[in-house]
Design an enzyme around this catalytic site. Structure first.
Site, PDB file in Angstrom:
ATOM      1  N   SER A   1       0.635  -1.220  -0.119  1.00  0.00           N
ATOM      2  CA  SER A   1      -0.316  -0.004  -0.363  1.00  0.00           C
ATOM      3  C   SER A   1       0.954   0.970  -0.178  1.00  0.00           C
ATOM      4  O   SER A   1       2.112   1.240   0.624  1.00  0.00           O
ATOM      5  CB  SER A   1      -0.894   0.216   1.169  1.00  0.00           C
TER       6      SER A   1
ATOM      7  N   TYR B   1      -1.937  -1.683  10.334  1.00  0.00           N
ATOM      8  CA  TYR B   1      -1.557  -1.819   9.017  1.00  0.00           C
ATOM      9  C   TYR B   1      -0.963  -1.468   8.516  1.00  0.00           C
ATOM     10  O   TYR B   1       0.409  -1.901   7.048  1.00  0.00           O
ATOM     11  CB  TYR B   1      -3.336  -1.207   8.263  1.00  0.00           C
TER      12      TYR B   1
HETATM   13  N1  LIG Z   1      -8.923  -0.238  -1.558  1.00  0.00           N
HETATM   14  C1  LIG Z   1      -7.521   0.630  -1.094  1.00  0.00           C
HETATM   15  O1  LIG Z   1      -7.421   1.974  -0.866  1.00  0.00           O
HETATM   16  C2  LIG Z   1      -6.296  -0.172  -0.795  1.00  0.00           C
HETATM   17  C3  LIG Z   1      -5.254   0.190  -0.749  1.00  0.00           C
HETATM   18  C4  LIG Z   1      -3.821   0.141  -0.945  1.00  0.00           C
HETATM   19  C5  LIG Z   1      -3.782  -1.436  -0.604  1.00  0.00           C
HETATM   20  N2  LIG Z   1      -4.622  -2.322  -0.795  1.00  0.00           N
HETATM   21  C6  LIG Z   1      -4.755  -3.364  -0.117  1.00  0.00           C
HETATM   22  O2  LIG Z   1      -4.152  -3.839  -1.558  1.00  0.00           O
HETATM   23  C7  LIG Z   1      -4.880  -5.405  -0.934  1.00  0.00           C
HETATM   24  C8  LIG Z   1      -6.030  -5.772  -1.525  1.00  0.00           C
HETATM   25  O3  LIG Z   1      -7.348  -4.666  -0.641  1.00  0.00           O
HETATM   26  P1  LIG Z   1      -8.771  -4.658  -1.762  1.00  0.00           P
HETATM   27  O4  LIG Z   1      -8.683  -2.896  -1.470  1.00  0.00           O
HETATM   28  O5  LIG Z   1      -8.501  -5.350  -3.526  1.00  0.00           O
HETATM   29  O6  LIG Z   1      -9.898  -4.860  -0.691  1.00  0.00           O
HETATM   30  P2  LIG Z   1     -10.961  -6.239  -1.154  1.00  0.00           P
HETATM   31  O7  LIG Z   1     -11.440  -6.782   0.122  1.00  0.00           O
HETATM   32  O8  LIG Z   1     -11.420  -6.167  -2.482  1.00  0.00           O
HETATM   33  O9  LIG Z   1     -10.113  -7.936  -1.625  1.00  0.00           O
HETATM   34  C9  LIG Z   1      -9.042  -8.069  -0.666  1.00  0.00           C
HETATM   35  C10 LIG Z   1     -10.063  -9.843  -0.480  1.00  0.00           C
HETATM   36  O10 LIG Z   1      -8.307 -10.693   0.081  1.00  0.00           O
HETATM   37  C11 LIG Z   1      -9.707 -11.289   0.603  1.00  0.00           C
HETATM   38  N3  LIG Z   1      -8.886 -11.784   1.986  1.00  0.00           N
HETATM   39  C12 LIG Z   1      -8.873 -11.634   2.863  1.00  0.00           C
HETATM   40  N4  LIG Z   1      -8.643 -11.743   3.836  1.00  0.00           N
HETATM   41  C13 LIG Z   1      -8.150 -13.262   3.321  1.00  0.00           C
HETATM   42  C14 LIG Z   1      -6.711 -14.374   3.849  1.00  0.00           C
HETATM   43  N5  LIG Z   1      -6.490 -14.242   5.157  1.00  0.00           N
HETATM   44  N6  LIG Z   1      -6.837 -15.529   2.903  1.00  0.00           N
HETATM   45  C15 LIG Z   1      -7.830 -15.567   1.602  1.00  0.00           C
HETATM   46  N7  LIG Z   1      -8.209 -14.032   0.946  1.00  0.00           N
HETATM   47  C16 LIG Z   1      -8.378 -13.194   2.257  1.00  0.00           C
HETATM   48  C17 LIG Z   1     -10.853 -10.972   1.172  1.00  0.00           C
HETATM   49  O11 LIG Z   1     -12.294 -11.835   0.993  1.00  0.00           O
HETATM   50  C18 LIG Z   1     -11.501 -10.466  -0.391  1.00  0.00           C
HETATM   51  O12 LIG Z   1     -11.736 -10.781  -1.125  1.00  0.00           O
HETATM   52  C19 LIG Z   1      -4.791  -5.822   0.012  1.00  0.00           C
HETATM   53  O13 LIG Z   1      -4.173  -6.285   0.784  1.00  0.00           O
HETATM   54  C20 LIG Z   1      -5.668  -4.123   0.425  1.00  0.00           C
HETATM   55  O14 LIG Z   1      -4.386  -4.243   2.256  1.00  0.00           O
HETATM   56  C21 LIG Z   1      -5.793  -1.959  -0.361  1.00  0.00           C
END
Ligand SMILES: NC(=O)c1ccc[n+]([C@@H]2O[C@H](COP(=O)([O-])OP(=O)(O)OC[C@H]3O[C@@H](n4cnc5c(N)ncnc54)[C@H](O)[C@@H]3O)[C@@H](O)[C@H]2O)c1
Length: 270
Positions: free
Chosen positions: A141, A154
């Site tokens: 992130s 986080y």
């Molecule tokens: N959305 C944002 O603004 C943002 C920004 C920077 C980084 N991220 C990072 O991107 C990554 C994806 O997040 P996203 O925003 O697409 O959210 P999201 O919730 O849409 O996708 C994350 C997925 O991970 C799955 N998950 C959670 N715990 C799990 C586990 N123990 N085993 C397997 N699957 C699991 C969830 O069920 C979900 O489908 C994360 O690591 C998040 O921290 C997100």
């Protein structure tokens, strides 16, 4: 690594958000997919939505080493090879200063974000090394490139993913120049991260809330919200260019530069 039709990609957290965006972007390039997630209902829906692509869906919990090993076995059973491993699954943590974050939150974030990536690397690296080629894309992130007050579990784990990916890339390159790793550090992305994190018990969400409050305020301070597909396309471009870091999003580079400038200024003081 060049991304070419017929290759195989594995995506954890592939049922939603950035993981699903990666699946769409890779499917559009003719890549065969293994999408994996802890939420079986979301995974079934995502696999159905990727019509026309060659998709294998595998339920796995990235915080469980045996579960990720089984994911690697299922991948090899389905396709006999793997070219790109996207260690992407994640949850967000409650907002509070470090001294008010409880131990269970830390354990969950370390288990999913740090050990989730470690388990992915341990399960798949031997396969890539044996093949002589392949790449890891680890999702961190923008919170892994600069401080983000109120979310230390986080930001702390995301900083770890940045650091371990930089080192992993060097370790893989010592084995073969055709191996490598890239860390994805986006700013705010339009995903149901808050809702999914609440469904998984990682946070409590106020009724009607979307993205977490700190992400919204981050967007307010630094500009627009990216779509998962935009983030995915940036990540694939960086992988093809052989870059170790990719940080899409307005203001992300500025915040990273401010951190590095401060760091260098501090450590060069006599
Ligand atoms: N959305 C944002 O603004 C943002 C920004 C920077 C980084 N991220 C990072 O991107 C990554 C994806 O997040 P996203 O925003 O697409 O959210 P999201 O919730 O849409 O996708 C994350 C997925 O991970 C799955 N998950 C959670 N715990 C799990 C586990 N123990 N085993 C397997 N699957 C699991 C969830 O069920 C979900 O489908 C994360 O690591 C998040 O921290 C997100």
């Amino acid at each position: 690594m060049l991304i070419r039709e017929g290759q195989v990609a594995v995506i954890t957290g592939g049922a939603s958000g950035i993981g699903y965006g990666l699946a769409e972007a890779l499917a559009a390039r003719g890549i065969r997919l293994v999408i994996s997630d802890i939420r079986e209902d979301g995974l079934i829906a995502a696999a159905a939505a990727l019509r026309g692509a060659e998709v294998t869906a595998v339920v796995a919990d990235v915080s469980d080493e045996a579960s990720v090993r089984a994911l690697a076995e299922r991948t090899m059973a389905a396709y006999g090879r793997v070219d790109l491993v996207c260690n992407n699954a994640g949850v967000v943590c409650p907002a509070a200063p470090l001294w008010d974050q409880d131990a269970r939150t830390w354990q969950r974030m370390i288990g999913v974000k740090i050990l989730g990536v470690v388990h992915g690397v341990k399960a798949f690296a031997p396969l890539l090394i044996e093949q002589g080629s392949g790449h890891f894309l680890n999702t961190a992130s923008s919170g892994g490139l600069a401080p983000l007050p109120g979310r230390t579990p986080y930001t702390g784990t995301m900083h770890a993913v940045v650091g371990l990916t930089e080192t992993l890339d060097l370790e893989l390159k010592q084995v073969a120049p055709t191996l490598g790793a890239t860390v994805l550090c986006p700013g705010l992305v339009d995903t149901p991260l808050g809702q999914n994190s609440a469904a998984l018990g990682a946070i409590e969400l106020p009724a009607g809330a979307g993205a977490t409050p700190s992400m919204r305020s981050q967007a307010g301070a630094h500009g627009g919200i990216l779509s998962p597909r935009e983030v995915a396309e940036s990540a694939l471009t960086a992988i093809e260019a052989g870059r170790v870091h990719v940080a899409p999003g307005a203001g992300v580079a500025t915040r990273a530069r401010a951190r590095v400038d401060t760091l260098l200024a501090d450590i060069t003081v006599a």
